[in-house]
Design an enzyme around this catalytic site. Structure first.
Site, PDB file in Angstrom:
ATOM      1  N   ASP A   1     -53.317 -15.894  45.891  1.00  0.00           N
ATOM      2  CA  ASP A   1     -51.868 -15.973  46.154  1.00  0.00           C
ATOM      3  C   ASP A   1     -51.211 -14.643  45.790  1.00  0.00           C
ATOM      4  OD1 ASP A   1     -49.317 -17.197  46.687  1.00  0.00           O
ATOM      5  OD2 ASP A   1     -49.034 -17.378  44.521  1.00  0.00           O
TER       6      ASP A   1
ATOM      7  N   ASP B   1     -57.757  -7.627  37.980  1.00  0.00           N
ATOM      8  CA  ASP B   1     -56.789  -6.566  37.647  1.00  0.00           C
ATOM      9  C   ASP B   1     -57.160  -5.262  38.366  1.00  0.00           C
ATOM     10  OD1 ASP B   1     -59.030  -6.621  36.007  1.00  0.00           O
ATOM     11  OD2 ASP B   1     -57.955  -6.160  34.153  1.00  0.00           O
TER      12      ASP B   1
ATOM     13  N   LYS C   1     -62.282 -12.941  37.128  1.00  0.00           N
ATOM     14  CA  LYS C   1     -61.920 -12.404  35.806  1.00  0.00           C
ATOM     15  C   LYS C   1     -63.010 -12.867  34.847  1.00  0.00           C
ATOM     16  CE  LYS C   1     -59.081 -10.281  32.973  1.00  0.00           C
ATOM     17  NZ  LYS C   1     -58.782  -8.835  33.036  1.00  0.00           N
TER      18      LYS C   1
ATOM     19  N   ASP D   1     -49.779 -11.357  48.500  1.00  0.00           N
ATOM     20  CA  ASP D   1     -48.398 -10.831  48.537  1.00  0.00           C
ATOM     21  C   ASP D   1     -48.434  -9.321  48.333  1.00  0.00           C
ATOM     22  OD1 ASP D   1     -47.271 -13.392  48.813  1.00  0.00           O
ATOM     23  OD2 ASP D   1     -45.617 -12.908  47.456  1.00  0.00           O
TER      24      ASP D   1
HETATM   25  C1  IPM Z   1     -48.201 -19.274  49.608  1.00  0.00           C
HETATM   26  C2  IPM Z   1     -47.028 -19.752  48.806  1.00  0.00           C
HETATM   27  C3  IPM Z   1     -47.340 -21.121  48.223  1.00  0.00           C
HETATM   28  C4  IPM Z   1     -48.537 -20.961  47.298  1.00  0.00           C
HETATM   29  C5  IPM Z   1     -46.178 -21.828  47.514  1.00  0.00           C
HETATM   30  C6  IPM Z   1     -44.979 -21.981  48.420  1.00  0.00           C
HETATM   31  C7  IPM Z   1     -46.585 -23.149  46.937  1.00  0.00           C
HETATM   32  O1  IPM Z   1     -46.700 -18.821  47.820  1.00  0.00           O
HETATM   33  O2  IPM Z   1     -48.598 -19.980  50.556  1.00  0.00           O
HETATM   34  O3  IPM Z   1     -48.737 -18.212  49.310  1.00  0.00           O
HETATM   35  O4  IPM Z   1     -48.389 -20.559  46.138  1.00  0.00           O
HETATM   36  O5  IPM Z   1     -49.646 -21.242  47.742  1.00  0.00           O
HETATM   37 MG    MG Z   2     -47.779 -17.015  47.970  1.00  0.00          MG
END
Ligand code: IPM
Ligand code: MG
Length: 352
Positions: free
Chosen positions: A247, A223, A191, A251
């Site tokens: 992180d 973004d 960023k 996801d």
């Molecule tokens: C991940 C999880 C962890 C992180 C948490 C549980 C601390 O979300 O491994 O992605 O944020 O790294």
């Molecule tokens: Mg995570």
């Protein structure tokens, strides 16, 4: 080969997916003639309950003395009190820091048999094969100062996005190394239009890029990267980024694969033991039901063989067995079926 592997099942579905992955480990032992020594420790909420701390010194010391660590997941509503002095997640962060595993490899592949299970249009998913390298021991998670106080009569909370040059350099260098064996392209996500730490990140990425003229380097703002992950994910190959961006983006990327339950990760440092864990959490809503998808953890075990034990054939054997199980139609609930954790593992074992 003889190796010492520490198991950290953790909380929620962690114990269920770890015990099934251990069956796969044992099958590999007998098939390939290895003998592994395993030991198990508490981490996270269960460790708080028993020892009053999310990571004991003994657990960390034993992990440091291992060849590799296989972890389940930590956390749960029981330990979510914002006023609590310790949290399950703190134990995991202290473990990552204590092991010095600064690079978290999170591959995102879409199995052709599961494309219809992703909410993304199937034509966008063709050929998706991304390797996200998330910086794991710096940035907002660890920067100082951090905390709560009262300033000018107002309650205040502070987190700091902090990076040293060497922390950026070592993870970006690894990204270039890994890009050599792939499509020779590195996407550095930052960023830099707003954050000082991102401008340092980009400067170092450019510096390392000039040493690797055969590898294409591009910079994408976080973004925009989030948007492109759903509008054109096939355009990405090796992605390297700071801790929290990684992180969040991973996801998001897991949605491409159909379920978070499918994705493994490997956390590597310079030389010490690696830490292997699925990218999903402890899933308290289904904990104890025996229906969690074990694939993310079983593929993490394959990574453990590949990176920490240098047992490539064993890693491929596991990956192929998982692939065959999916092709055969084996499905846990998260990917539209009704197999239990154990039945899914049985199908994988049968194909090993
Ligand atoms: C991940 C999880 C962890 C992180 C948490 C549980 C601390 O979300 O491994 O992605 O944020 O790294
Ligand atoms: Mg995570």
């Amino acid at each position: 080969m003889n190796a010492k592997i520490t198991l950290l099942p953790g909380d929620g579905i962690g114990p269920e997916i770890i015990s099934e992955s251990v069956r796969v480990m044992q099958a590999v032992e007998s098939k390939f003639g290895h003998s592994f020594t395993t030991n198990e420790h508490l981490l996270g909420g269960c460790s708080i309950d028993k020892f009053g701390t999310s990571l004991t010194d003994e657990t960390l010391a034993d992990c440091v003395a291992s060849d590799a660590i296989l972890m389940g997941a930590v956390g749960g509503p029981k330990w979510d009190d914002p006023k609590a002095k310790d949290r399950p997640e703190r134990g995991l962060l202290a473990l990552r820091k204590g092991l010095g595993v600064f690079a978290n490899l999170r591959p995102v592949k879409v199995h052709p048999a599961l494309v219809d299970f992703s909410p993304i249009k199937s034509e966008k998913l063709a050929g998706v094969d991304i390797l996200v390298i998330r910086e794991l021991t710096g940035g907002l998670y660890f920067g100082w100062p951090k905390g709560r106080d009262v300033k000018d009569g107002r309650e205040r909370a502070v987190d700091t996005m902090e990076y040293y040059d060497y922390e950026i350099r070592r993870v970006v260098e690894l990204a270039f190394e890994l890009a050599k064996g792939r499509k020779k392209k590195v996407t550095s996500v930052d960023k830099a239009n707003v954050l000082e730490s991102s401008r340092l990140w980009r400067q170092i990425a450019v510096e390392i890029g000039t040493k690797h003229p055969d590898i294409e380097l591009e910079h994408v703002l976080v973004d925009t990267a989030a948007m492109r992950l759903v509008t054109g994910p096939a355009w990405m190959d090796v992605v390297v980024t700071e801790n929290m961006f990684g992180d969040i983006l991973t996801d998001e990327a897991s949605v491409l694969a159909g379920s978070m339950g499918m994705l493994p990760s490997a956390s590597l440092g310079s030389g010490g033991p690696g830490l292997y864990e699925p990218i999903h959490g402890s899933a308290p809503d289904i904990a104890g039901k025996g229906i969690a998808n074990p694939i993310g953890t079983i593929l993490s075990l394959a990574y453990l063989f590949r990176y920490s034990l240098k047992l490539e054939a064993e890693a491929i054997a596991i990956e192929t067995a998982v692939d065959r199980a999916i092709v055969e139609g084996a499905r846990t609930k998260d990917i539209g079926g009704n197999l239990t954790t154990r039945q899914m593992t049985d199908t994988i074992l049968k194909n090993l």
